[in-house]
Motif scaffolding. Structure first.
Motif, PDB file in Angstrom:
ATOM      1  N   ALA A 173       0.736  -1.283  -0.070  1.00 32.34           N
ATOM      2  CA  ALA A 173       0.080  -0.118  -0.106  1.00 32.34           C
ATOM      3  C   ALA A 173       0.828   1.235   0.038  1.00 32.34           C
ATOM      4  O   ALA A 173       0.439   2.234  -0.615  1.00 32.34           O
ATOM      5  N   ALA A 174       2.036   1.206   0.760  1.00 29.17           N
ATOM      6  CA  ALA A 174       2.870   2.349   0.892  1.00 29.17           C
ATOM      7  C   ALA A 174       3.425   2.699  -0.456  1.00 29.17           C
ATOM      8  O   ALA A 174       3.596   4.060  -0.888  1.00 29.17           O
ATOM      9  N   ASP A 175       3.858   1.730  -1.221  1.00 24.23           N
ATOM     10  CA  ASP A 175       4.698   1.791  -2.515  1.00 24.23           C
ATOM     11  C   ASP A 175       3.438   2.149  -3.425  1.00 24.23           C
ATOM     12  O   ASP A 175       3.593   3.234  -4.156  1.00 24.23           O
ATOM     13  N   ALA A 176       2.145   1.838  -3.518  1.00 24.00           N
ATOM     14  CA  ALA A 176       1.172   2.204  -4.464  1.00 24.00           C
ATOM     15  C   ALA A 176       0.994   3.534  -4.151  1.00 24.00           C
ATOM     16  O   ALA A 176       0.684   4.452  -5.198  1.00 24.00           O
ATOM     17  N   LYS A 177       0.682   4.010  -3.073  1.00 27.53           N
ATOM     18  CA  LYS A 177       0.305   5.569  -2.648  1.00 27.53           C
ATOM     19  C   LYS A 177       1.534   6.353  -3.240  1.00 27.53           C
ATOM     20  O   LYS A 177       1.223   7.513  -3.701  1.00 27.53           O
ATOM     21  N   GLU A 178       2.684   6.112  -3.082  1.00 25.51           N
ATOM     22  CA  GLU A 178       3.847   7.020  -3.478  1.00 25.51           C
ATOM     23  C   GLU A 178       3.476   6.999  -5.052  1.00 25.51           C
ATOM     24  O   GLU A 178       3.841   7.926  -5.597  1.00 25.51           O
ATOM     25  N   ARG A 179       3.112   5.773  -5.693  1.00 21.94           N
ATOM     26  CA  ARG A 179       3.124   5.976  -7.230  1.00 21.94           C
ATOM     27  C   ARG A 179       1.817   6.918  -7.427  1.00 21.94           C
ATOM     28  O   ARG A 179       1.827   7.485  -8.827  1.00 21.94           O
ATOM     29  N   LEU A 180       0.859   6.892  -6.626  1.00 20.11           N
ATOM     30  CA  LEU A 180      -0.244   7.697  -7.092  1.00 20.11           C
ATOM     31  C   LEU A 180      -0.260   9.198  -6.798  1.00 20.11           C
ATOM     32  O   LEU A 180      -0.969  10.106  -7.084  1.00 20.11           O
ATOM     33  N   TYR A 216     -10.485   1.493  -0.492  1.00 22.73           N
ATOM     34  CA  TYR A 216     -10.829   2.237   0.698  1.00 22.73           C
ATOM     35  C   TYR A 216     -10.154   2.037   1.710  1.00 22.73           C
ATOM     36  O   TYR A 216      -9.863   3.018   2.437  1.00 22.73           O
ATOM     37  N   ASN A 217      -9.677   0.990   1.982  1.00 19.88           N
ATOM     38  CA  ASN A 217      -8.691   0.693   3.180  1.00 19.88           C
ATOM     39  C   ASN A 217      -7.266   0.736   3.134  1.00 19.88           C
ATOM     40  O   ASN A 217      -6.640   1.663   3.816  1.00 19.88           O
ATOM     41  N   ALA A 218      -6.771   0.095   1.932  1.00 24.86           N
ATOM     42  CA  ALA A 218      -5.211   0.132   1.804  1.00 24.86           C
ATOM     43  C   ALA A 218      -4.813   1.429   1.423  1.00 24.86           C
ATOM     44  O   ALA A 218      -3.795   1.934   1.761  1.00 24.86           O
ATOM     45  N   LEU A 219      -5.649   1.896   0.403  1.00 30.60           N
ATOM     46  CA  LEU A 219      -5.113   3.165  -0.443  1.00 30.60           C
ATOM     47  C   LEU A 219      -5.729   4.362   0.240  1.00 30.60           C
ATOM     48  O   LEU A 219      -5.433   5.405  -0.206  1.00 30.60           O
ATOM     49  N   ASP A 220      -6.636   4.190   0.975  1.00 29.99           N
ATOM     50  CA  ASP A 220      -7.366   5.372   1.806  1.00 29.99           C
ATOM     51  C   ASP A 220      -7.870   6.269   0.757  1.00 29.99           C
ATOM     52  O   ASP A 220      -8.055   7.652   1.224  1.00 29.99           O
ATOM     53  N   LEU A 221      -8.611   5.815  -0.341  1.00 30.74           N
ATOM     54  CA  LEU A 221      -9.084   6.620  -1.056  1.00 30.74           C
ATOM     55  C   LEU A 221     -10.732   6.850  -0.840  1.00 30.74           C
ATOM     56  O   LEU A 221     -11.243   6.095   0.006  1.00 30.74           O
ATOM     57  N   ASN A 222     -11.287   7.961  -1.138  1.00 25.63           N
ATOM     58  CA  ASN A 222     -12.516   8.363  -0.443  1.00 25.63           C
ATOM     59  C   ASN A 222     -13.745   8.270  -1.213  1.00 25.63           C
ATOM     60  O   ASN A 222     -13.631   8.245  -2.556  1.00 25.63           O
ATOM     61  N   ALA A 223     -14.749   7.483  -0.831  1.00 29.34           N
ATOM     62  CA  ALA A 223     -15.891   7.514  -1.457  1.00 29.34           C
ATOM     63  C   ALA A 223     -16.952   8.818  -1.594  1.00 29.34           C
ATOM     64  O   ALA A 223     -16.632   9.794  -0.482  1.00 29.34           O
ATOM     65  N   PRO A 224     -17.828   8.859  -2.506  1.00 32.09           N
ATOM     66  CA  PRO A 224     -18.716  10.130  -2.293  1.00 32.09           C
ATOM     67  C   PRO A 224     -19.664   9.940  -1.221  1.00 32.09           C
ATOM     68  O   PRO A 224     -19.699   9.079  -0.488  1.00 32.09           O
ATOM     69  N   GLU A 225     -20.056  10.858  -0.827  1.00 31.45           N
ATOM     70  CA  GLU A 225     -20.831  11.283   0.562  1.00 31.45           C
ATOM     71  C   GLU A 225     -22.036  10.395   0.567  1.00 31.45           C
ATOM     72  O   GLU A 225     -22.221   9.526   1.539  1.00 31.45           O
ATOM     73  N   LYS A 226     -22.519  10.092  -0.553  1.00 28.86           N
ATOM     74  CA  LYS A 226     -23.909   9.133  -0.470  1.00 28.86           C
ATOM     75  C   LYS A 226     -23.636   8.019  -0.227  1.00 28.86           C
ATOM     76  O   LYS A 226     -24.296   7.292   0.573  1.00 28.86           O
ATOM     77  N   ILE A 227     -22.421   7.487  -0.961  1.00 31.57           N
ATOM     78  CA  ILE A 227     -21.920   5.987  -0.744  1.00 31.57           C
ATOM     79  C   ILE A 227     -21.454   5.792   0.655  1.00 31.57           C
ATOM     80  O   ILE A 227     -21.842   4.825   1.485  1.00 31.57           O
ATOM     81  N   GLN A 228     -20.863   6.969   1.197  1.00 32.49           N
ATOM     82  CA  GLN A 228     -20.272   6.767   2.828  1.00 32.49           C
ATOM     83  C   GLN A 228     -21.596   6.476   3.578  1.00 32.49           C
ATOM     84  O   GLN A 228     -21.589   5.772   4.552  1.00 32.49           O
ATOM     85  N   GLU A 229     -22.435   7.390   3.336  1.00 26.47           N
ATOM     86  CA  GLU A 229     -23.575   7.539   4.295  1.00 26.47           C
ATOM     87  C   GLU A 229     -24.648   6.210   4.147  1.00 26.47           C
ATOM     88  O   GLU A 229     -25.238   5.769   5.127  1.00 26.47           O
ATOM     89  N   GLU A 230     -24.464   5.634   2.747  1.00 22.77           N
ATOM     90  CA  GLU A 230     -25.731   4.592   2.483  1.00 22.77           C
ATOM     91  C   GLU A 230     -25.242   3.309   2.452  1.00 22.77           C
ATOM     92  O   GLU A 230     -25.848   2.162   2.845  1.00 22.77           O
ATOM     93  N   VAL A 231     -24.022   3.126   1.977  1.00 18.64           N
ATOM     94  CA  VAL A 231     -23.545   1.831   1.594  1.00 18.64           C
ATOM     95  C   VAL A 231     -22.404   1.431   2.307  1.00 18.64           C
ATOM     96  O   VAL A 231     -22.021   0.176   2.814  1.00 18.64           O
ATOM     97  N   MET A 232     -21.481   2.212   3.007  1.00 17.63           N
ATOM     98  CA  MET A 232     -20.189   1.791   3.551  1.00 17.63           C
ATOM     99  C   MET A 232     -20.482   0.831   4.751  1.00 17.63           C
ATOM    100  O   MET A 232     -19.671  -0.087   4.992  1.00 17.63           O
ATOM    101  N   GLY A 233     -21.673   0.854   5.601  1.00 18.45           N
ATOM    102  CA  GLY A 233     -21.903  -0.107   6.624  1.00 18.45           C
ATOM    103  C   GLY A 233     -22.167  -1.412   6.251  1.00 18.45           C
ATOM    104  O   GLY A 233     -22.423  -2.158   6.887  1.00 18.45           O
ATOM    105  N   GLU A 234     -22.648  -1.535   4.859  1.00 21.65           N
ATOM    106  CA  GLU A 234     -23.027  -2.785   4.293  1.00 21.65           C
ATOM    107  C   GLU A 234     -21.939  -3.395   3.270  1.00 21.65           C
ATOM    108  O   GLU A 234     -21.199  -2.464   2.971  1.00 21.65           O
TER     109      GLU A 234
END
Length: 315
Positions: A173-180, A216-234
């Motif tokens: 993940a650290a190597d991939a983040k550096e590439r991004l 979402y977990n390894a690269l720590d990229l963000n989901a849109p707010e609607k997905i965060q609110e409605e889908v992330m728990g499922e």
């Protein structure tokens, strides 16, 4: 398709010591050694079905859906359900393993003579339990791949291997983040979707496979707010094509479940006005991902998916 985890040698006594021991004390020692060996060979493990007495260090394991989880902690997998054999990241490690069917077939399992069986689904549970200690771990009990490694490291008594694989994922993940760095904007959002051969459309969170752990977990990229609110728990949420834009992201990753490989559903969505109007499509930031590559969520697959997602975004 279902939505989808050496006993030490005893010391050798010298002949002189043995000769000095009395017959009665020799019997007691033998009894004590037997008890010690017995206690070391098995242990109690808490499961959904209650406590199960399992080998302390299982050597031959059969599973339905947890091949990748077990292999990640250096456990031996002699048999698995068919999904594992379509996972490109497990092909080499499962080259000598047997396909035991879906649902898992007790007769196929019996031929392998396992000392531990690990199942996601409890089909034929009673029959399997008569063959070997059977641990039932229902679908997706952990919140991330690190917890999964803890679970299967404890189950197989391979905690050190589990910790090593955690380090491997962190390094990947650290190597991939550096590439991004410099490739994506800090405020960019990322969404995961799946289209089926029945034209069903799903939005996925972090823990339902399809690359969610990597994105979402390894690269720590963000989901849109609607997905965060409605889908992330499922694990996932079904939506209609008409509301896809409401769940859209700057970068959109889509798998297509198409076992007959007709391509009809994919063609249909690409011919739609909804598709054409998505910002991700117009900005060439909509990525179709291979189903078999991104469906699994075991640690081995997640580790590989991290690099593949970084490749998609940098190319």
């Amino acid at each position: 398709m279902r939505l989808h985890t050496t006993i030490g040698q005893f010391a050798v006594f010298t002949a002189g010591t043995v000769l000095l021991a009395s017959c009665s004390s020799g019997d007691e020692s033998s009894s004590s050694a037997d008890n010690t060996e017995s206690s070391e060979e098995t242990r109690e493990y808490e499961t959904e079905k209650g406590e199960v007495s399992i080998p302390s260090e299982p050597e031959t394991i059969v599973t339905d859906y947890y091949a990748g989880e077990l292999l990640a902690v250096d456990a031996d997998v002699s048999g698995s359900g068919p999904d594992a054999f379509s996972n490109p990241f497990l092909e080499e490690q499962l080259s000598g393993a047997k396909n035991v069917g879906d649902p898992i077939d007790p007769e196929e399992v019996l031929e392998l003579d396992p000392d531990l069986i690990v199942v996601m689904y409890d089909d034929n549970y009673e029959q399997l339990s008569e063959i070997a200690p059977t641990v039932h771990i229902p679908y997706n009990p952990d919140t991330d791949v690190q917890e999964t490694l803890d679970t299967f490291g404890e189950l197989t008594n391979n905690q050190a291997a589990a910790e090593d694989f955690k380090d491997t994922i962190e390094e990947t993940a650290a190597d991939a983040k550096e590439r991004l760095e410099g490739t994506i904007d800090e405020d960019d959002t990322f969404g995961i979707y799946e289209l089926t051969d029945n034209d069903e459309l799903y939005v996925f969170g972090a823990n339902g496979g399809r690359g969610g752990q990597a994105i979402y977990n390894a690269l720590d990229l963000n989901a849109p707010e609607k997905i965060q609110e409605e889908v992330m728990g499922e694990n996932a949420q079904e939506i209609s094509m008409e509301v896809l834009e409401e769940y859209s992201a700057d970068h959109m990753f889509m798998t297509t479940y198409d076992p007959e490989d007709t391509g009809e559903s994919k063609e249909k969505i690409q011919d739609s006005d909804v598709w054409a109007n998505l910002d991700a499509v117009q900005n060439e930031q909509f990525y179709f991902l291979d189903f078999d590559t991104y469906y699994p969520y075991d640690p081995i697959s997640v580790n590989e998916q991290i690099d593949l997602i970084a490749d998609e975004l940098t190319e």
